[in-house]
Design a protein around this motif. Structure first.
Motif, short mmCIF file in Angstrom:
data_model
loop_
_atom_site.label_atom_id
_atom_site.label_comp_id
_atom_site.label_asym_id
_atom_site.label_seq_id
_atom_site.Cartn_x
_atom_site.Cartn_y
_atom_site.Cartn_z
N SER A 4 -5.72 9.65 -3.48
CA SER A 4 -4.64 9.45 -2.51
C SER A 4 -4.68 10.54 -1.43
CB SER A 4 -3.29 9.42 -3.20
OG SER A 4 -3.03 10.65 -3.83
N VAL A 5 -5.04 11.76 -1.83
CA VAL A 5 -5.18 12.86 -0.86
C VAL A 5 -6.35 12.57 0.09
CG1 VAL A 5 -5.69 15.32 -0.58
CG2 VAL A 5 -4.12 14.56 -2.37
N ALA A 6 -7.46 12.13 -0.48
CA ALA A 6 -8.63 11.80 0.35
C ALA A 6 -8.32 10.66 1.30
CB ALA A 6 -9.81 11.44 -0.55
N ALA A 7 -7.59 9.67 0.84
CA ALA A 7 -7.23 8.54 1.69
C ALA A 7 -6.31 8.99 2.82
CB ALA A 7 -6.56 7.45 0.86
N ALA A 8 -5.36 9.90 2.51
CA ALA A 8 -4.45 10.41 3.54
C ALA A 8 -5.21 11.21 4.59
CB ALA A 8 -3.37 11.27 2.89
N LEU A 9 -6.18 12.05 4.15
CA LEU A 9 -6.98 12.82 5.10
C LEU A 9 -7.84 11.91 5.96
CD1 LEU A 9 -8.15 15.90 3.00
CD2 LEU A 9 -6.66 15.88 5.00
#
Length: 119
Positions: A4-9
């Protein structure tokens, strides 16, 4: 959590860098736009020269006129071909959009030992 962090970035970052920040080979004008004074004083070469076995060849840029954030323009310089200065005077650098350019001096690409080049 990590996905989810990678997707947000990924959503926040641009899909591609502007030409002035790209490090890959590109048109003459894109390469020159990455440097102060639009590349005046830089040594540049066509990447195909290295692939053809032409080394120690480059243009020294003496004057530029870039347009559209480095997508188009004109450039002038002095050519050194195979280690010898060819241009005594400033001349227009041709093929700025047609070929792929890099900063620096052309170097021959060597084959790993034991391999034969394809004819």
């Amino acid at each position: 959590m990590a996905t989810s962090v990678a997707a947000a970035l990924k959503k926040l970052l641009p899909k591609e860098l502007p030409p002035s920040l790209s490090t890959r080979s590109s048109t003459l004008y894109q390469v020159l736009s990455r440097y102060p004074n639009d590349g005046v004083g830089q040594r540049i070469h066509q990447t195909r020269w290295s692939m053809k076995g032409i080394s120690d060849s480059y243009w020294v840029v003496t004057k530029t006129r870039l347009k559209l954030e480095g997508k188009h323009g004109k450039a002038w310089g002095k050519l050194t071909w195979k280690g010898k200065l060819v241009s005594d005077h400033e001349e227009e650098i041709r093929g700025g959009l047609k070929y792929t350019w890099r900063q620096g001096v052309s170097r021959t690409t060597t084959q790993p030992s034991g391999t034969n080049p394809i004819p």
